[in-house]
Design an enzyme around this catalytic site. Structure first.
Site, PDB file in Angstrom:
ATOM      1  N   PRO A  11       0.789  -1.225   0.000  1.00 32.25           N
ATOM      2  CA  PRO A  11       0.000   0.000   0.000  1.00 32.25           C
ATOM      3  C   PRO A  11       0.825   1.282   0.000  1.00 32.25           C
ATOM      4  O   PRO A  11       1.841   1.376   0.694  1.00 32.25           O
ATOM      5  CB  PRO A  11      -0.826  -0.109   1.292  1.00 32.25           C
ATOM      6  CG  PRO A  11      -0.136  -1.122   2.120  1.00 32.25           C
ATOM      7  CD  PRO A  11       0.526  -2.073   1.166  1.00 32.25           C
ATOM      8  N   ASN A  12       0.354   2.204  -0.778  1.00 29.33           N
ATOM      9  CA  ASN A  12       0.879   3.576  -0.901  1.00 29.33           C
ATOM     10  C   ASN A  12       2.189   3.684  -1.665  1.00 29.33           C
ATOM     11  O   ASN A  12       2.627   4.794  -1.981  1.00 29.33           O
ATOM     12  CB  ASN A  12       1.026   4.238   0.484  1.00 29.33           C
ATOM     13  CG  ASN A  12      -0.307   4.317   1.200  1.00 29.33           C
ATOM     14  OD1 ASN A  12      -1.272   4.824   0.632  1.00 29.33           O
ATOM     15  ND2 ASN A  12      -0.395   3.791   2.405  1.00 29.33           N
ATOM     16  N   ARG A  19       6.090  12.375  -1.706  1.00 28.60           N
ATOM     17  CA  ARG A  19       6.186  13.044  -0.406  1.00 28.60           C
ATOM     18  C   ARG A  19       7.292  12.391   0.434  1.00 28.60           C
ATOM     19  O   ARG A  19       7.816  11.341   0.046  1.00 28.60           O
ATOM     20  CB  ARG A  19       4.845  13.036   0.343  1.00 28.60           C
ATOM     21  CG  ARG A  19       4.359  11.648   0.691  1.00 28.60           C
ATOM     22  CD  ARG A  19       3.123  11.689   1.583  1.00 28.60           C
ATOM     23  NE  ARG A  19       2.533  10.369   1.724  1.00 28.60           N
ATOM     24  CZ  ARG A  19       2.908   9.438   2.585  1.00 28.60           C
ATOM     25  NH1 ARG A  19       3.909   9.662   3.416  1.00 28.60           N
ATOM     26  NH2 ARG A  19       2.313   8.275   2.637  1.00 28.60           N
ATOM     27  N   TYR A  24      12.124   8.609   2.019  1.00 26.26           N
ATOM     28  CA  TYR A  24      11.999   7.626   0.934  1.00 26.26           C
ATOM     29  C   TYR A  24      12.736   8.015  -0.356  1.00 26.26           C
ATOM     30  O   TYR A  24      12.727   7.238  -1.312  1.00 26.26           O
ATOM     31  CB  TYR A  24      10.511   7.402   0.618  1.00 26.26           C
ATOM     32  CG  TYR A  24       9.730   6.844   1.794  1.00 26.26           C
ATOM     33  CD1 TYR A  24       9.951   5.547   2.248  1.00 26.26           C
ATOM     34  CD2 TYR A  24       8.780   7.613   2.463  1.00 26.26           C
ATOM     35  CE1 TYR A  24       9.248   5.037   3.329  1.00 26.26           C
ATOM     36  CE2 TYR A  24       8.063   7.113   3.546  1.00 26.26           C
ATOM     37  CZ  TYR A  24       8.311   5.819   3.968  1.00 26.26           C
ATOM     38  OH  TYR A  24       7.612   5.312   5.042  1.00 26.26           O
ATOM     39  N   ASN A  75       7.938  -5.693  -0.802  1.00 30.86           N
ATOM     40  CA  ASN A  75       7.862  -4.619   0.188  1.00 30.86           C
ATOM     41  C   ASN A  75       6.383  -4.503   0.562  1.00 30.86           C
ATOM     42  O   ASN A  75       5.604  -3.887  -0.161  1.00 30.86           O
ATOM     43  CB  ASN A  75       8.377  -3.293  -0.385  1.00 30.86           C
ATOM     44  CG  ASN A  75       8.337  -2.182   0.657  1.00 30.86           C
ATOM     45  OD1 ASN A  75       7.719  -2.315   1.714  1.00 30.86           O
ATOM     46  ND2 ASN A  75       8.981  -1.060   0.355  1.00 30.86           N
ATOM     47  N   ALA A  78       3.133  -0.831   5.022  1.00 36.94           N
ATOM     48  CA  ALA A  78       2.702  -0.836   6.431  1.00 36.94           C
ATOM     49  C   ALA A  78       2.216  -2.210   6.887  1.00 36.94           C
ATOM     50  O   ALA A  78       2.266  -2.516   8.084  1.00 36.94           O
ATOM     51  CB  ALA A  78       1.611   0.210   6.638  1.00 36.94           C
ATOM     52  N   GLU A  99      12.334  -9.723   1.813  1.00 41.89           N
ATOM     53  CA  GLU A  99      11.565  -8.504   2.104  1.00 41.89           C
ATOM     54  C   GLU A  99      12.491  -7.295   2.025  1.00 41.89           C
ATOM     55  O   GLU A  99      13.639  -7.352   2.484  1.00 41.89           O
ATOM     56  CB  GLU A  99      10.929  -8.601   3.498  1.00 41.89           C
ATOM     57  CG  GLU A  99      10.102  -7.357   3.850  1.00 41.89           C
ATOM     58  CD  GLU A  99       9.164  -7.586   5.034  1.00 41.89           C
ATOM     59  OE1 GLU A  99       8.443  -8.615   5.051  1.00 41.89           O
ATOM     60  OE2 GLU A  99       9.163  -6.731   5.932  1.00 41.89           O
ATOM     61  N   HIS A 101      12.763  -2.968   2.629  1.00 47.42           N
ATOM     62  CA  HIS A 101      12.225  -1.678   3.068  1.00 47.42           C
ATOM     63  C   HIS A 101      13.170  -0.589   2.617  1.00 47.42           C
ATOM     64  O   HIS A 101      14.395  -0.718   2.778  1.00 47.42           O
ATOM     65  CB  HIS A 101      12.055  -1.630   4.587  1.00 47.42           C
ATOM     66  CG  HIS A 101      10.954  -2.525   5.032  1.00 47.42           C
ATOM     67  ND1 HIS A 101       9.641  -2.209   4.829  1.00 47.42           N
ATOM     68  CD2 HIS A 101      10.979  -3.755   5.586  1.00 47.42           C
ATOM     69  CE1 HIS A 101       8.891  -3.211   5.261  1.00 47.42           C
ATOM     70  NE2 HIS A 101       9.689  -4.163   5.719  1.00 47.42           N
ATOM     71  N   ARG A 108      13.007   4.030  13.258  1.00 43.03           N
ATOM     72  CA  ARG A 108      11.827   4.892  13.165  1.00 43.03           C
ATOM     73  C   ARG A 108      10.878   4.661  14.352  1.00 43.03           C
ATOM     74  O   ARG A 108      11.316   4.239  15.416  1.00 43.03           O
ATOM     75  CB  ARG A 108      11.167   4.675  11.800  1.00 43.03           C
ATOM     76  CG  ARG A 108      12.117   5.061  10.640  1.00 43.03           C
ATOM     77  CD  ARG A 108      11.441   4.928   9.296  1.00 43.03           C
ATOM     78  NE  ARG A 108      10.321   5.856   9.170  1.00 43.03           N
ATOM     79  CZ  ARG A 108       9.396   5.766   8.203  1.00 43.03           C
ATOM     80  NH1 ARG A 108       9.478   4.790   7.299  1.00 43.03           N
ATOM     81  NH2 ARG A 108       8.406   6.632   8.148  1.00 43.03           N
TER      82      ARG A 108
END
Ligand code: CA2
Length: 148
Positions: A11-12, A19, A24, A75, A78, A99, A101, A108
């Site tokens: 997602p996203n 942004r 990122y 990835n 969330a 995986e 990220h 974080r």
């Protein structure tokens, strides 16, 4: 015959580059896919890309990957931090899985430090920005070819 790797983004991630560039970077998902395509060419593998916002859609793709690919680079966004459904799907699929990220999740917020789905993967790459996808692809190809 060339191995096929499925690259799944959660997602996203379709909004990557729009942004929070300090976290990122400025590359878009298309940039990431183009770079992976070039890297795949060097490694001699095929890559197929998917981006889904829904948890169930990702679960279905993971199931399909066991028939149509030799490895998964994922990835989960969330969902990485809490999706038991994605964890179970990854566990159920007996091909190599890595995986990735983009951000250094363990530096974080506390809720990003819980890396549930990574526990169902062979390995985890985090904190190298979008380069992590290429690193993950290299690792996956070694896992597939080395049989480890
Ligand atoms: O660091 C990563 O790759 C993450 O998987 C990215 C997820 C986040 O929820 C994870 O904790 C860590 C967020 C993806 C949001 O993607 C965007 C990034 C920039 C601009 C818009 C969306």
């Amino acid at each position: 015959m060339k191995e096929t790797i499925w690259v799944l983004n959660g997602p996203n991630l379709n909004l990557l580059g729009e942004r929070e560039p300090e976290i990122y970077g400025r590359e878009t998902l298309i940039d990431v896919e183009n770079s992976l395509r070039e890297h795949a060419e060097r490694l001699g593998v095929n890559v197929v890309f998917f981006q889904k916002n829904g948890e169930g859609e990702l679960v279905t793709l993971i199931h399909e990957a066991r028939i149509s690919s030799q490895g998964i680079l994922i990835n989960p966004g969330a969902y990485s931090h809490y999706s038991l459904a994605i964890y179970d799907a990854l566990k159920a699929v007996a091909i190599p899985k890595v995986e990735v990220h983009i951000s250094q999740v363990i530096q974080r917020e506390d809720y990003r430090k819980n890396l549930l789905t990574a526990g169902a993967c062979n390995g985890l790459i985090a904190g190298f920005g979008t380069l992590g996808y290429n690193l993950g692809l290299s690792a996956l190809v070694q896992l597939i070819r080395g049989g480890k």
